[in-house]
Design an enzyme around this catalytic site. Structure first.
Site, PDB file in Angstrom:
ATOM      1  N   GLY A   1      67.164  38.539  54.097  1.00 24.90           N
ATOM      2  CA  GLY A   1      67.378  38.092  52.683  1.00 24.90           C
ATOM      3  C   GLY A   1      68.801  37.883  52.514  1.00 24.90           C
ATOM      4  N   TRP A   2      69.335  37.387  51.797  1.00 21.57           N
ATOM      5  CA  TRP A   2      70.772  37.148  51.440  1.00 21.57           C
ATOM      6  C   TRP A   2      71.769  38.273  51.839  1.00 21.57           C
ATOM      7  CZ3 TRP A   2      73.371  32.594  51.006  1.00 21.57           C
ATOM      8  CH2 TRP A   2      74.751  32.924  50.732  1.00 21.57           C
ATOM      9  N   THR A   3      71.482  39.395  51.411  1.00 20.38           N
ATOM     10  CA  THR A   3      72.449  40.273  51.477  1.00 20.38           C
ATOM     11  C   THR A   3      72.372  40.975  53.036  1.00 20.38           C
ATOM     12  OG1 THR A   3      72.533  41.047  49.092  1.00 20.38           O
ATOM     13  CG2 THR A   3      73.153  42.528  50.736  1.00 20.38           C
TER      14      THR A   3
ATOM     15  N   MET B   1      63.175  27.371  51.293  1.00 19.91           N
ATOM     16  CA  MET B   1      63.773  27.854  50.132  1.00 19.91           C
ATOM     17  C   MET B   1      64.106  26.511  49.160  1.00 19.91           C
ATOM     18  SD  MET B   1      65.242  31.443  51.229  1.00 19.91           S
ATOM     19  CE  MET B   1      66.125  31.016  52.580  1.00 19.91           C
ATOM     20  N   THR B   2      63.282  25.870  48.520  1.00 19.19           N
ATOM     21  CA  THR B   2      63.641  24.713  47.894  1.00 19.19           C
ATOM     22  C   THR B   2      63.989  25.104  46.319  1.00 19.19           C
ATOM     23  OG1 THR B   2      61.422  24.521  47.492  1.00 19.19           O
ATOM     24  CG2 THR B   2      62.404  23.047  49.184  1.00 19.19           C
TER      25      THR B   2
ATOM     26  N   ASP C   1      51.847  66.231  47.202  1.00 17.65           N
ATOM     27  CA  ASP C   1      51.681  66.487  48.629  1.00 17.65           C
ATOM     28  C   ASP C   1      51.019  65.428  49.415  1.00 17.65           C
ATOM     29  OD1 ASP C   1      49.113  66.931  47.439  1.00 17.65           O
ATOM     30  OD2 ASP C   1      48.648  68.544  48.627  1.00 17.65           O
TER      31      ASP C   1
ATOM     32  N   ASP D   1      68.055  26.834  44.038  1.00 19.94           N
ATOM     33  CA  ASP D   1      69.400  27.329  44.312  1.00 19.94           C
ATOM     34  C   ASP D   1      70.216  26.160  44.833  1.00 19.94           C
ATOM     35  OD1 ASP D   1      68.820  29.688  43.185  1.00 19.94           O
ATOM     36  OD2 ASP D   1      68.940  30.876  44.964  1.00 19.94           O
TER      37      ASP D   1
ATOM     38  N   TRP E   1      59.613  32.952  44.437  1.00 23.24           N
ATOM     39  CA  TRP E   1      60.727  33.800  44.433  1.00 23.24           C
ATOM     40  C   TRP E   1      61.071  33.876  43.027  1.00 23.24           C
ATOM     41  CZ3 TRP E   1      62.780  37.384  47.412  1.00 23.24           C
ATOM     42  CH2 TRP E   1      63.865  38.196  47.037  1.00 23.24           C
TER      43      TRP E   1
ATOM     44  N   GLU F   1      69.576  34.064  56.688  1.00 24.96           N
ATOM     45  CA  GLU F   1      70.212  33.254  55.933  1.00 24.96           C
ATOM     46  C   GLU F   1      71.830  33.206  56.207  1.00 24.96           C
ATOM     47  OE1 GLU F   1      69.451  33.754  51.699  1.00 24.96           O
ATOM     48  OE2 GLU F   1      67.531  34.165  51.988  1.00 24.96           O
TER      49      GLU F   1
END
Length: 594
Positions: free
Chosen positions: A326-328, A433-434, A298, A436, A573, A368
């Protein structure tokens, strides 16, 4: 085990004691099941409170429970009644349930110390041990504290003691002293001790003592003047089984300065909650909870948000931001930016909702990418980044407003597509975002490190390096102290590779636990250990697989670069990819100190 199969099938006529407990799998969906226990009073006197214990074989686990307080020690589980369902009149019954995984069945079941089938048996010593004496601290250093305490007493004998730091167990010892190590200089920690007897019962906690380690910058910031931020993913509580408490048990919480909770969604021009169950509803048992206290059915707020509030109470230096997109979920930004003020206001209202008052210290915007292509292509124009930043600063005032941005430093690339320099005047910092840069989306290669710090001979794309991104952002007018260097806690890899060095050909993505071509550092460090470095990051060739990822050693080099460039710090990340002892967070912390 067939649906509905029972572990205990006692009848009242058999019962020499007062009660029985039976178990069924109420449902089974392959990857998990719903377990249900039913406790029945088979005697002629009222039961006032019940405690059920059982063992699961290795590989079978019980998770979140309802209508009972559930805790565990190893493979042994203990369920206790809640305030409203502990009293059972003769002939009455009560049930509780839990979500579990695995195919095993309960064993060694006892109810209030007697066999669950009602067959009788001696009741073990019911008295738990006494509280130990309050711990005292001695030999306090920058990174360690020696604790001593008075022994507890018990009719069956004391087996060992759990040492709790900020409410979470950090050690189990047989003696009455313990030296806690790996601490942060100039930081306060609160300790207590709990005794366990030879029957496995734990008693009340001792009185607490708060100790502050020596040294430190005096500002309550474990990174000194530098930011050490990580992203905590909402979905990590499922398959990854990574929870807020893991940041405590790994030793990471005391070394972090900021946590970005990801992700909220952007829909219909507004910020919206992502997964409400994970964020606010998921019930945590005592052993899963940051402070060792189970959620009740509760209470108004549960889930990750409540756990993060508990974390902030233990580590008041930590700031938490809610990250959106984010990406999605970046696809909602262009529509939302048709009315920037309304968009910012919707986000402000959600971030500062009274239901989780005091949790969030600001917002992180992860689009992004503005005026560029990510999952889809955006044509909002180069001014959109500055317009968004200004609108959010106007609405959020003194709260933190940050953004996660592209690290494409190529000529005419994504950094050139939006006014990141103009936007920076309204933002506290950028998470650049250094990582990928390269991966198995190019299935035949060439193999290349996904997070190169600098260029190297044979790099597939010029400008796809951390340094290129940092220098381009500086040239566009972004102050160095508003740039955080990104570190990936994962690797990217190919299969069908024969060449050890970068630049080899491949046949496709290497296998990964959740997605082909990507794997957590904590897995790769033993599955495919690094055997080379290039451009300030590590790579590994094992069998026919080729991976690149950062290690504590390469992170040390990147942190040195961040300080040499005058950056505000670094971020990661994401934290579930780290080891159980937080070795990557520790490497960032150590590298940023001073």
């Amino acid at each position: 085990m067939p649906l509905g199969a029972m572990v205990a099938l006692a009848s009242p006529a058999q019962a020499a004691e007062e009660a029985t407990a039976t178990f069924v799998r109420a449902s089974d969906w392959g990857s998990g099941f719903e377990g249900k226990w039913t406790i029945r009073n088979t005697g002629d006197t009222t039961i006032s409170g019940w405690t059920l214990k059982w063992d699961f074989p290795t590989g079978t686990k019980a998770g979140s429970a309802w209508d009972a307080s559930l805790s565990s020690s190893g493979n042994t589980y203990t369920a206790k009644n809640l305030s409203w369902n502990g009293t059972l009149a003769p002939g009455s019954s009560v049930s509780f349930g839990f979500n579990g995984t695995g195919s095993g069945s309960p064993a060694n079941c006892t109810l209030n110390g007697r066999p669950c089938d009602g067959s009788g048996g001696e009741v073990p010593g019911d008295a738990p041990p006494s509280a130990p004496g309050a711990p005292t601290a001695g030999s306090v250093t920058d990174t360690s504290v020696k604790l001593s305490w008075g022994a507890a007493t018990d009719d069956k004998g004391v087996k060992n003691y759990d040492v709790l730091r900020n409410g979470s167990t950090v050690a189990t010892v047989t003696g009455t002293s313990h030296t806690d190590t790996g601490l942060t200089a100039g930081t306060s920690y609160t300790y207590s001790v709990v005794a366990r007897d030879t029957a496995g019962q734990t008693g009340p906690a001792s009185a607490a003592v708060t100790v502050k380690t020596t040294g430190g910058d005096g500002g309550g910031n474990p990174g000194g003047k530098h930011i050490n931020l990580t992203y905590f993913t909402e979905w990590g509580v499922y398959g990854r089984n990574y929870h807020v408490k893991n940041m405590v048990t790994s030793g990471s919480a005391e070394k972090l300065t900021h946590i970005n909770y990801s992700f909220g969604n952007v829909q219909g021009g507004k910020c919206t909650i992502g997964d409400a169950f994970a964020a606010t509803d998921k019930a945590y048992t005592a052993d899963q909870s940051v402070d060792g206290k189970a959620d009740t059915w509760d209470q108004p707020l549960r889930g990750n948000f409540n756990q993060l509030l508990k974390l902030k109470k233990m580590y008041p230096h930590i700031k938490v931001l809610w990250s959106f997109g984010g990406w999605t979920w970046s696809g909602g930004f262009p529509d939302a930016m048709k009315n920037p003020a309304a968009f910012a206001d919707s986000c402000y209202q959600l971030v500062n909702d009274p239901r989780w008052k005091g949790l969030f210290d600001g917002i992180d915007l992860d689009w992004e990418y503005p005026n560029a292509c990510g999952l889809t292509c955006d044509t909002s124009g180069p001014a959109v980044m500055k317009t968004m930043a200004q609108a959010f600063r106007n609405r959020f005032g003194d709260q933190l407003v940050t953004a996660a941005i592209t690290a494409d430093g190529s000529n005419g690339g994504k950094i050139d597509s939006a006014d990141y320099g103009g936007a920076s005047q309204y933002l506290d910092w950028y998470n650049v975002m250094t990582y990928d840069y390269f991966g198995a989306w190019d299935k035949t290669g060439p193999t290349a490190p996904h997070s190169p710090l600098t260029a190297y001979p044979g790099i597939p794309n010029q400008g796809f390096t951390s340094d290129a991104a940092i220098q381009k952002l500086k040239a566009k007018g972004v102050p160095a102290e508003k740039l955080l260097l990104g570190i990936g806690f994962y690797g990217r890899g190919w299969t069908g590779v024969t060449q050890k060095e970068p630049g080899g050909t491949a046949t496709g993505a290497a296998p990964g636990a959740y997605e082909a071509g990507i794997e957590d550092y904590k897995i790769l460090k033993t599955r495919c250990p690094a055997n080379g470095t290039v451009a300030g990051t590590a790579y590994a060739h094992c069998g026919n697989e080729w991976w690149s990822y950062d290690t504590p050693a390469t992170i040390a080099g990147k942190m040195a670069y961040a300080k040499q460039q005058g950056l505000g710090g670094a971020f990661s990340w994401e934290i579930s990819g780290d080891t159980a002892n937080g070795e990557l967070v520790t490497a960032m912390h150590n590298g940023l100190k001073g």
